[in-house]
Design a protein around this motif. Sequence first.
Motif, PDB file in Angstrom:
ATOM      1  N   ASP A 375       9.464   4.077  -5.042  1.00 57.35           N
ATOM      2  CA  ASP A 375       9.589   4.513  -3.662  1.00 57.35           C
ATOM      3  C   ASP A 375       8.192   4.559  -3.049  1.00 57.35           C
ATOM      4  O   ASP A 375       7.484   5.558  -3.134  1.00 57.35           O
ATOM      5  N   ARG A 376       7.807   3.444  -2.426  1.00 57.15           N
ATOM      6  CA  ARG A 376       6.442   3.291  -1.910  1.00 57.15           C
ATOM      7  C   ARG A 376       6.057   4.386  -0.919  1.00 57.15           C
ATOM      8  O   ARG A 376       4.940   4.905  -0.945  1.00 57.15           O
ATOM      9  N   ALA A 377       6.998   4.711  -0.047  1.00 52.02           N
ATOM     10  CA  ALA A 377       6.694   5.706   0.981  1.00 52.02           C
ATOM     11  C   ALA A 377       6.337   7.032   0.325  1.00 52.02           C
ATOM     12  O   ALA A 377       5.342   7.673   0.685  1.00 52.02           O
ATOM     13  N   ALA A 378       7.131   7.424  -0.672  1.00 54.02           N
ATOM     14  CA  ALA A 378       6.872   8.691  -1.353  1.00 54.02           C
ATOM     15  C   ALA A 378       5.538   8.634  -2.092  1.00 54.02           C
ATOM     16  O   ALA A 378       4.773   9.605  -2.098  1.00 54.02           O
ATOM     17  N   ILE A 379       5.243   7.492  -2.704  1.00 52.80           N
ATOM     18  CA  ILE A 379       3.992   7.350  -3.452  1.00 52.80           C
ATOM     19  C   ILE A 379       2.799   7.468  -2.509  1.00 52.80           C
ATOM     20  O   ILE A 379       1.822   8.171  -2.799  1.00 52.80           O
TER      21      ILE A 379
END
Lengths: 507, 292
Positions: A375-379
């Motif tokens: 989950d790129r956004a969360a990362i």
Amino acid sequence: MSTMPAVRITAVEKRFGAVRANQGAALEVMPGEIHALVGENGAGKSTLMKILSGMLRPDAGTIEVGGRDVTGWSTAQAIAAGVGMVHQHFMLVPTLTVAENVVLGREPVSVGTFDGARARLEVEELSAQSGLVVPADRLVADLSVGEAQRVEILKTLYRGARILLLDEPTAVLSPPEVAELWKVLRRLRDGGATIILITHKLDEVMAVTDRITVMRQGATVERMATRSTTPEGIAKAMVGRDIALGGGPRTETRAVGAPALIVRDLAVAGARVARAVDGISFELRAGEILGIAGVEGNGQTELLDAIAGLRRTSSGSIRIGDRDLLALDVRGRGLAGLSHIPEDRHKRGLILDYSIADNLILGQQHAFTRNGVLDRAAIDAHAADRIAAFDIRPTDATLPARALSGGNQQKIVIAREMARDFSVLLAAQPTRGVDVGAIEFIHAQLRAARDAGKAVLLVSAELREVLELSDRVAVMYGGRIVTIRERHACSEEILGPFMTGAAREAA
Amino acid sequence: MGTLLFLGQTLRIAIPYLFAAAGGAIAERAGIVSLTLEGFMLGGAFGAVIGSFYTESAWMGMLCGALVGLLLGAVHAVASIRYRADQIVVGVALNLFVVGATRFFLQLAFDSSSNSPRVAGFGGEGASGNAGAFLANPLIWLGIAVIPALAWLVGRTTFGLRVRAVGEHPVAAQSVGVPVTRVRYAAVLLSGLFASLGGVYLALDQHQFTDSMTAGRGFIALAAVIFGRWDPKRAGIACLLFAAAETLQIRLQAAQLIPSQFVAMIPYLLTIVAVAGVVGRSTPPAALGKAE
């Protein structure tokens, strides 16, 4: 002093790509003095010494040795002119003997053949002259770090060095070995040698040097005589602002909680010895920092590896609360509340070619996935948060970890490990190779974790660090805990004999 | 008499191994992987036959074979040291190249895809049955001498000390002014020279070159180096051991007691056992295969 300086460096510039390692670096060292070159990591000390020893060529500026302009010389020329470098990471061939290592590159020959007997003789002679005691016939692989360092110094003396550059020589030594090193250096100085000591340990600077040059951000910012300054004064010059040494006042009474980590009769095999950890029991309680002191190589690494799940145990038990850690793998232990700052950030703490953001989720990536996809956004949100909270610089989370200084790399590791939901924190050499400013910050983080009721197990080769942070101190020697005591019952003098194995008590 | 014959045959089989193992040991001690021994041998064998054929002198054959070995060594060295190519890949590629190149030149020179015409060798026909010819072959004596000579070179000379340092910790060697690159070049060239002499011996002993005639002997020699823990003397003993196993295989084959294939596996099995650490620890030179 009217004599000519042994070393005079003026207005040196050195660039690596976009990074200015040296800019306006200067150094003047008189013959027969011990001179400290201090500064934070990345201040350009090592670069300057590499230029002086011929390993690097400056972009601008001049280097004079004994009044002769030697700017841009080679290592071979530097060695020939009597400039010798004792590297931080030993430059020794482990499979050769001490004598062979000392003479390598300038071997004595008789009838075209290497003269091993003469090599041994010359090394023994040099050893007697300088007071550097080494076993000439032993393989370097079998030496203690203290002995290995003496071999390094002998190597430079064998090549006729009159100007010695030592890069962080005490990083791996026990207090008695450090004292021994000072004795040797003073003896060499009294014999007319000039010594330049790179360090960021201010007590060393005060103890052994005559004069000090302070570097900051590639430039020389201050020169002072050791006897007319204080550790605080040096630290201020290094960082450019006031800095609290010793972490401020300690709060003596502390509510210590229940045992969080319980280790019983633990035995662990090492790479070379069957019992690197030889029957260790202790309890680490919530809300305390238990510091493990000791010379490196006495089982600390194996102990922490075993607790972290990176090394198999031979016998004994490890529990967090009432959970048996030995039944869990590394991930399971993390979920059980264990957090681990590994001792070697390059080997185990980071993947240097990964971005800062990716490094910040290593080992916790499962928490940053959706349907098996990262989950790129969360990362990215996590990275932004951690970078801000831990003041990681530069702030661009897409940069590879490799591009950061040692102190900032270590902050990545600590930021990540403290982002877990943990109850027990293993902190192995948390400030190794890290500059003063970052040390202050990391220490504050460890204290904050303790104050928040976490249990912290600190392992450090720096006795001062252990004494500064710990509520209780244990000393490891030969794979055992030879003493464990309250902080107020500890001092360097008390712990020294335990660290060398001269004393032990039932723990 | 039977024992003597057995020993003679063992020695005869061991000679190419001894040469190649010497080549392997020197290169690997300097930190360069010696997967190329097979290619060095095959190249040396072909060079020997070409030289011997055109000059009708076994000595000139030997010289030509050695030159081919040096040339192949130089290729290996330039690729591995100068261009820092992966040494395993270089080794495999070089071995394949030599198989193809010898085939090509075999066709070109002798118009045959399988073997060369008969050429002059040392001594007469069938040296194994003839003690006199056996003893007259200088390569036998060289092969016996190569291991002690190498042990002396590695263990007792300045060059040897530097080879060991360079293979173990090149940065340290560099820092005290040892010319790491030069030492490695020298070691790999010597490796090519030694190993090619093993091929020269094979070709001149059989008085001809046949396609891929080294038949994996370079790999057996490398196995001997590893089995011998990179120590020249131990590697030499390993060669003799492997040769004895092969002699035994030939004898057993005649007796048809066990399938010869099993005996042929012995060197490799021994090596796996050795590398697995059953017979003491086996630690390769620390910088082996690392391009700086």
